[in-house]
Scaffold this active site. Structure first.
Site, PDB file in Angstrom:
ATOM      1  N   TYR A  16       0.826  -1.212   0.000  1.00  0.00           N
ATOM      2  CA  TYR A  16       0.000   0.000   0.000  1.00  0.00           C
ATOM      3  C   TYR A  16       0.864   1.268   0.000  1.00  0.00           C
ATOM      4  O   TYR A  16       0.437   2.314  -0.462  1.00  0.00           O
ATOM      5  CB  TYR A  16      -0.915   0.039   1.225  1.00  0.00           C
ATOM      6  CG  TYR A  16      -2.275  -0.589   1.026  1.00  0.00           C
ATOM      7  CD1 TYR A  16      -2.402  -1.870   0.501  1.00  0.00           C
ATOM      8  CD2 TYR A  16      -3.431   0.097   1.378  1.00  0.00           C
ATOM      9  CE1 TYR A  16      -3.646  -2.445   0.336  1.00  0.00           C
ATOM     10  CE2 TYR A  16      -4.678  -0.468   1.216  1.00  0.00           C
ATOM     11  CZ  TYR A  16      -4.791  -1.731   0.693  1.00  0.00           C
ATOM     12  OH  TYR A  16      -6.029  -2.294   0.531  1.00  0.00           O
ATOM     13  N   LYS A  52       2.953 -15.156   1.955  1.00  0.00           N
ATOM     14  CA  LYS A  52       3.093 -15.857   0.673  1.00  0.00           C
ATOM     15  C   LYS A  52       4.585 -16.168   0.531  1.00  0.00           C
ATOM     16  O   LYS A  52       5.243 -15.748  -0.429  1.00  0.00           O
ATOM     17  CB  LYS A  52       2.540 -14.974  -0.462  1.00  0.00           C
ATOM     18  CG  LYS A  52       2.432 -15.660  -1.797  1.00  0.00           C
ATOM     19  CD  LYS A  52       1.343 -16.725  -1.870  1.00  0.00           C
ATOM     20  CE  LYS A  52       1.415 -17.468  -3.202  1.00  0.00           C
ATOM     21  NZ  LYS A  52       0.519 -18.643  -3.262  1.00  0.00           N
ATOM     22  N   ASP A 100      -3.281 -17.998   0.078  1.00  0.00           N
ATOM     23  CA  ASP A 100      -4.308 -18.662  -0.745  1.00  0.00           C
ATOM     24  C   ASP A 100      -5.003 -19.759   0.065  1.00  0.00           C
ATOM     25  O   ASP A 100      -6.229 -19.890   0.062  1.00  0.00           O
ATOM     26  CB  ASP A 100      -3.713 -19.205  -2.061  1.00  0.00           C
ATOM     27  CG  ASP A 100      -2.444 -20.008  -1.867  1.00  0.00           C
ATOM     28  OD1 ASP A 100      -1.867 -20.031  -0.751  1.00  0.00           O
ATOM     29  OD2 ASP A 100      -1.995 -20.645  -2.850  1.00  0.00           O
ATOM     30  N   ASP A 148      -6.534  -6.744   3.992  1.00  0.00           N
ATOM     31  CA  ASP A 148      -7.660  -6.071   3.342  1.00  0.00           C
ATOM     32  C   ASP A 148      -8.586  -7.123   2.735  1.00  0.00           C
ATOM     33  O   ASP A 148      -9.804  -7.091   2.920  1.00  0.00           O
ATOM     34  CB  ASP A 148      -7.118  -5.131   2.247  1.00  0.00           C
ATOM     35  CG  ASP A 148      -8.239  -4.455   1.475  1.00  0.00           C
ATOM     36  OD1 ASP A 148      -9.182  -3.963   2.125  1.00  0.00           O
ATOM     37  OD2 ASP A 148      -8.172  -4.427   0.229  1.00  0.00           O
ATOM     38  N   ASP A 159     -12.509  -8.752   4.366  1.00  0.00           N
ATOM     39  CA  ASP A 159     -13.813  -8.719   3.684  1.00  0.00           C
ATOM     40  C   ASP A 159     -14.421 -10.114   3.656  1.00  0.00           C
ATOM     41  O   ASP A 159     -15.626 -10.306   3.845  1.00  0.00           O
ATOM     42  CB  ASP A 159     -13.663  -8.229   2.231  1.00  0.00           C
ATOM     43  CG  ASP A 159     -13.908  -6.725   2.105  1.00  0.00           C
ATOM     44  OD1 ASP A 159     -13.625  -6.002   3.082  1.00  0.00           O
ATOM     45  OD2 ASP A 159     -14.387  -6.288   1.036  1.00  0.00           O
TER      46      ASP A 159
HETATM   47  C1  IPM Z   1     -10.500  -1.023   3.924  1.00  0.00           C
HETATM   48  C2  IPM Z   1     -10.753  -0.387   2.572  1.00  0.00           C
HETATM   49  C3  IPM Z   1      -9.621   0.562   2.243  1.00  0.00           C
HETATM   50  C4  IPM Z   1      -8.335  -0.246   2.184  1.00  0.00           C
HETATM   51  C5  IPM Z   1      -9.825   1.372   0.960  1.00  0.00           C
HETATM   52  C6  IPM Z   1     -11.144   2.129   0.962  1.00  0.00           C
HETATM   53  C7  IPM Z   1      -8.697   2.313   0.684  1.00  0.00           C
HETATM   54  O1  IPM Z   1     -10.936  -1.354   1.622  1.00  0.00           O
HETATM   55  O2  IPM Z   1     -10.352  -0.279   4.913  1.00  0.00           O
HETATM   56  O3  IPM Z   1     -10.475  -2.243   3.992  1.00  0.00           O
HETATM   57  O4  IPM Z   1      -8.022  -0.846   1.155  1.00  0.00           O
HETATM   58  O5  IPM Z   1      -7.624  -0.269   3.191  1.00  0.00           O
HETATM   59 MG    MG Z   2     -11.066  -3.334   2.378  1.00  0.00          MG
END
Ligand code: IPM
Ligand code: MG
Length: 369
Positions: free
Chosen positions: A143, A194, A226, A250, A254
């Site tokens: 990042y 990884k 993975d 990240d 999710d």
């Molecule tokens: C998160 C989001 C952010 C990230 C984006 C919006 C920049 O996806 O906080 O998970 O990738 O960190």
């Molecule tokens: Mg995110």
């Protein structure tokens, strides 16, 4: 009476202001009913900041964030901003404030409330009772690594590049947080990398192992990312604390969010290093994004934002009783069958963002009377 706690609220874009609104009501409630008083300032971040000030992260916001005891953030981003130059996009504001405050440790707990176990797309027995903590490194990795960019190769061809970098200090620093968290939980850390492909993560694994040697009472395992993605949907309960890089965290968070029924349920805390006085920069935000498709319609689920506020009470202010109260209120409204659309199930009652907020207020009153 101790000084009021100072809080910077950054509602941001999309559903951010709506879900923040419900938390503002809880902040007021805390002042009225529990004598836990906050001095709240509101600031601009993301698209809202771009609209008002031409930049996604105004200096004023940075200054206010440094001054505040804690920052609460809604969400940033939206389709209207996608065409802006890269450095003006709302996401730069979010990444910028994380970096400015040195918020290297991002805690993303994935907890399945009993009432919602059936709302998950996964089978009930896979997710019921799930309680895992994803710890994502937040200020390093690909990042932020240099060099980065897109270069012109001539003849209509281009080359894009980003760099995955970590120093051993950065790995050890996040590693220590993982082991501290595990010490208060089930005493297991799984570090995800990884290392079969990327040298940086070979080093990550080696450094994590060194941290593990300092914590012999905690079990440390390693897993490739993975495989970890697969294991998270196959048998998520095998994990206790997961520690991983910025980008892997990240993605995996999710994925973990969906185990809990909806992205609308997941809170997060981003913490920096404590200074000499023990003061620790901290920002709390829901894991979900700005959801522009449902913004302004009263459809947003405020619970991830509410739970982020509860994490703030717990981690920044040591107010475990108040945090428990908020968590219990969330659990009660779910047990009573109230659902925003994202977690709606047959036989339950669909409510608006505000009605969910009303119900939380009523539960808080009932719990503390
Ligand atoms: C998160 C989001 C952010 C990230 C984006 C919006 C920049 O996806 O906080 O998970 O990738 O960190
Ligand atoms: Mg995110």
């Amino acid at each position: 009476m101790t000084a009021n706690k100072s809080l910077l609220c950054l509602p941001g874009d999309g559903i951010g202001p709506e879900v923040m609104g419900e938390v503002r009501r809880i902040i007021d409630w805390m002042g009225d009913k529990r004598a836990v008083k906050f001095d709240v300032t509101e600031g601009l971040l993301g698209g809202a900041a771009y609209d008002a000030a031409g930049t996604p992260l105004p200096q004023e916001t940075i200054d206010a964030a440094h001054k505040a005891d804690a920052v609460l953030l809604g969400a940033v981003g939206g389709p209207t901003y996608e065409k802006l130059p890269f450095d003006k996009q709302p996401e730069r504001g979010l990444l910028g404030i994380r970096k400015e405050l040195g918020l290297f440790a991002n805690l993303r707990p994935a907890l399945v409330f009993d009432a919602l176990a059936e709302a998950s797309t996964l089978k009930l027995d896979v997710v019921k009772g799930l309680d895992i903590m994803i710890l994502r490194e937040l200020t390093g990795g690909i990042y932020f690594g240099q060099p980065r960019g897109v270069e012109d190769l001539g003849g209509g061809k281009r080359r894009g590049f980003n760099t995955l970098t970590y120093t051993s200090d950065e790995v050890q620093r996040i590693g220590e947080v993982a082991f501290d968290l595990a010490a208060k939980r089930d005493k297991r850390v799984c570090s995800i990398d990884k290392a079969n492909v990327l040298e940086t993560t070979v080093m990550w694994r080696e450094e994590m192992t060194k941290v593990g040697e300092r914590h012999p009472d905690i079990e440390l395992t390693h897993m490739y990312v993975d495989n970890a993605a697969m294991q998270l949907v196959r048998n998520p309960k095998q994990f206790d604390v997961i520690v991983t890089t910025n980008m892997f965290g990240d993605i995996l968070s999710d994925c973990a969010a969906m185990l809990t029924g909806s992205l609308g349920m997941l809170p997060s805390a981003s913490l920096g290093a404590p200074d000499d006085t023990g003061r620790r920069p901290a920002l709390y935000e829901p894991v979900h994004g700005s959801a522009p498709d449902i913004a302004g319609q009263g459809l947003a689920n405020p619970l991830a934002m509410v739970l982020s506020f509860s994490m703030m009470l717990r981690y920044s202010f040591d107010l475990a009783d108040e945090a428990d109260l908020v968590d219990q209120a969330v659990q009660n409204v779910l047990n009573k069958g109230l659902r925003t659309r994202d977690i709606m199930q047959e036989g339950k009652q669909e409510v608006s963002t505000e009605a969910m907020g009303d119900a939380i207020q009523a539960e808080l009153d009932a719990l503390s009377s």
